[in-house]
Design an enzyme around this catalytic site. Sequence first.
Site, PDB file in Angstrom:
ATOM      1  N   ARG A  95       0.745  -1.035   0.023  1.00 56.64           N
ATOM      2  CA  ARG A  95       0.036   0.049   0.070  1.00 56.64           C
ATOM      3  C   ARG A  95       0.834   1.327  -0.054  1.00 56.64           C
ATOM      4  NH1 ARG A  95      -3.907  -0.475   4.578  1.00 56.64           N
ATOM      5  NH2 ARG A  95      -5.722  -0.982   3.080  1.00 56.64           N
ATOM      6  N   VAL A  99      -9.643   3.456  -4.430  1.00 61.88           N
ATOM      7  CA  VAL A  99      -9.097   1.977  -4.276  1.00 61.88           C
ATOM      8  C   VAL A  99      -8.224   1.654  -3.094  1.00 61.88           C
ATOM      9  CG1 VAL A  99      -9.367   1.705  -6.901  1.00 61.88           C
ATOM     10  CG2 VAL A  99      -7.052   2.549  -5.866  1.00 61.88           C
ATOM     11  N   GLU A 100      -8.028   0.584  -2.829  1.00 56.71           N
ATOM     12  CA  GLU A 100      -7.415  -0.129  -1.424  1.00 56.71           C
ATOM     13  C   GLU A 100      -7.721   0.630  -0.370  1.00 56.71           C
ATOM     14  OE1 GLU A 100      -2.890  -0.263  -1.886  1.00 56.71           O
ATOM     15  OE2 GLU A 100      -2.875  -0.945  -3.832  1.00 56.71           O
ATOM     16  N   GLY A 101      -8.946   0.792  -0.246  1.00 50.90           N
ATOM     17  CA  GLY A 101      -9.611   1.293   0.776  1.00 50.90           C
ATOM     18  C   GLY A 101      -9.814   2.722   0.661  1.00 50.90           C
TER      19      GLY A 101
END
Length: 812
Positions: free
Chosen positions: A376, A498-500
């Site tokens: 991340r 995206v990615e949370g």
Amino acid sequence: MTFSFLSALIIGLLALAYLRAPAWSAAALSALGLAGTSVVAVAWPVTALLAVSTIVFATLAVHPLRRALISAPLFSWFKTVLPAMSATEKEALDAGTVWWDAELFSGRPDWKKLFDMPPPRLSEEEQAFVDGPVEELCAMLDDWQINRELKDLPPEAWQFIREKRFLSMIIPKEYGGLDFSAQGNAAVVTKISTRSLTAAVSVMVPNSLGPGELLMHFGTDEQKDHYLPRLSRGEEIPCFALTSPQAGSDAASMPDEGVVCKKTINGEEVLGLSVSWDKRYITLAPVATVLGLAFKTRDPDGLLGGKEHLGISCALIPTNTPGVEIGSRHLPGGSLFMNGPTRGKDVFIPMDWLIGGRERIGQGWRMLMHCLAAGRAISLPAQGVAGGKAASMLTGAYARIRYQFKQPIGHFEGIEEPLARIGAEAYRMEAAHKLTMSALDRGDKPVVLSAILKAYHTEANRRVINDAMDVHGGKAVVEGPGNYLSMNYQALPVSITVEGANILTRSMIVFGQGAIRCHPYLLKEMTAATDNDLAGFDKALWAHVGFLISNAVRAPVLALTGARISRSPVTGPTARYYRQINRLSAAFTFTADLCLLILGGKFKFAEKLSGRFADALANLYLASATLRRFEDDGRPEEDLAVLDFAVQDSLNKVEEALYGVYRNFPIPALGPVLRLINFPLGRRNVPADDRTGRKIARQLLEKSATRDRLIHGAYVSTEEDGTGIVLKAFDAVLKAEPAEHALRNALKVVPNPSNVHAVTAKAVKAGVITEDQAADLIRAQELSARVIAVDEFTPEQLDITQTEAPRLAAAG
């Protein structure tokens, strides 16, 4: 006498608390004071108070006695109020490591740990790749063609990406990959992102959370030997499917399921799973040849001999497997990279298609959290860094080229403000990104810092692009090949979502996870309660109590002294910032500790408070990283303006966040008290002044060392495209600047594209400038006119039906 005696004792106890001395030292001081009452005449209540305090401190210092009398009852109570923790929450908490974030949560950061981190460096091989293949790839990319005409990368770009192994930067060389460091990976993604987000996303996803990384960490030898060489050569295009329509951020609630079963294949009974799924937002899915898939796993018939619900598993499925539906596309706004849904109904997969084989069944969530803890931090933050570099490079150039009221628009104070913000954000983003990459390359997996980078860099990117759009005005809103901002502007929500989504990351992950992972004692207390370990709980609890008391003393003392009594690891103009971080770390930690103590398990639902604490923690890290960058760069004096602006902004935001906590404290009456304790003299950190902002703006408007450092690593086009023309015009305008000043002084005229030929001819004839200078002025104005112009389209280039209809209606 009583007052002096008591004051001396209180000061002594406070000093011990400030220094985090053990309980026995406080007991000894109290006992010494009690003995002193036989010599110094004091009031009897003081003697009684000293006797009680001596007994209390002595009890706390004798561990078995403390454990029996105090810790045991508290232990029983603590276990009843400890919030329930799901398996997925526990695995998320167990993932990754902590580093400087834990120091900031200590209230007394050890700066040696920050400076022990190796400075960011690319290897010779990585630098050669950035200067060679990455530069070549960027040169063959045209964002207008990609997003408005092809809706994809051109075939020659895809071929080049495969041949040069862009998709295997993280794969070890033994499998044919490039085996780049996190710094190298990030440098590649950053440079490509300054040219084309579509290309950057296409490259970064296989090198981020996905089949390659999962195989490297958890795959069987057979899986690695089969897939990794094929992924390295670009023979396989991977994607990874996690998000379901009903389960976005709450991925643990995904309905996708694999049921353990047997199937006869070629006359042989094979143990496997029947998997059904419905996934969306899957990058590279439309072109993928191998699908990574996360799904819940059940064994209703007990074929594996254990429980029915096994948890989340991850598998690799060739996309040509019967029943796999793939090939449709989503159209992400502003950046049309390959993205789409994938579905399957009762698709049978053998057990050895599970990543890691049968032994890894049900371990998928742990595997994903392990990889996400590091991944991340790399790719999406790299896009933020790229946004800062591109905005600094192009907006500074445009603000110098574009004239209004006979002067460059960059000289207006209203334009200086966004230019200063752009430069400071770019400086700060790269500082934090490179520092975190160094931690990754050292072997850390900084889960909290990764979340900070993802959320706060993508938001910073949004701010710099918005500022760049405002400076460019109409140039930025009319679409066409010459507009180098609009598609990046339109694509901003992608990285933020995206990615949370950032709302979730800020409100629940940065501090919700950070409070437990970074706090020196909280996780130890929770683990001791779960393991029914009274001795471990006792040790952690009383260390926690001492920690809380110490910060309760440190915070106001540092505030009252302006933090001058705290230690800075450096001298000079930046030393004061280190001391302010020391002060704010103590205030932040004390406030957070009290809030966690009051709310207990309810804190996980206090998302507004959690978000404010996240802002404070994130900005303490961003300020620390910015200071570290200044040292890594050799402390260049010319960078002081951009450093001052960035650090002052971060520290101001820390105070703003804490004041927000005090205004909304769970016990309203306690909020003002805490504000008075932690900020007895009020807020001390204010944003940078206008003079500092002007220095930054002027550095972006000229060829300066600071500008060069800010844009280093960006793609600098030399072509006849939008960015290439603005950079050529920037160079030409700067070269012609002496001649322009000569015309202003001698002829009282400012050259522009309309008058440049006439005024230069007059100036040459009058001997004001030379013919070469006249040529420079003409070239500068011609290029400036091309920059200022916006794209036009004929009806034939658009939709002739739409353009002709109004004309026909008017004629009728």
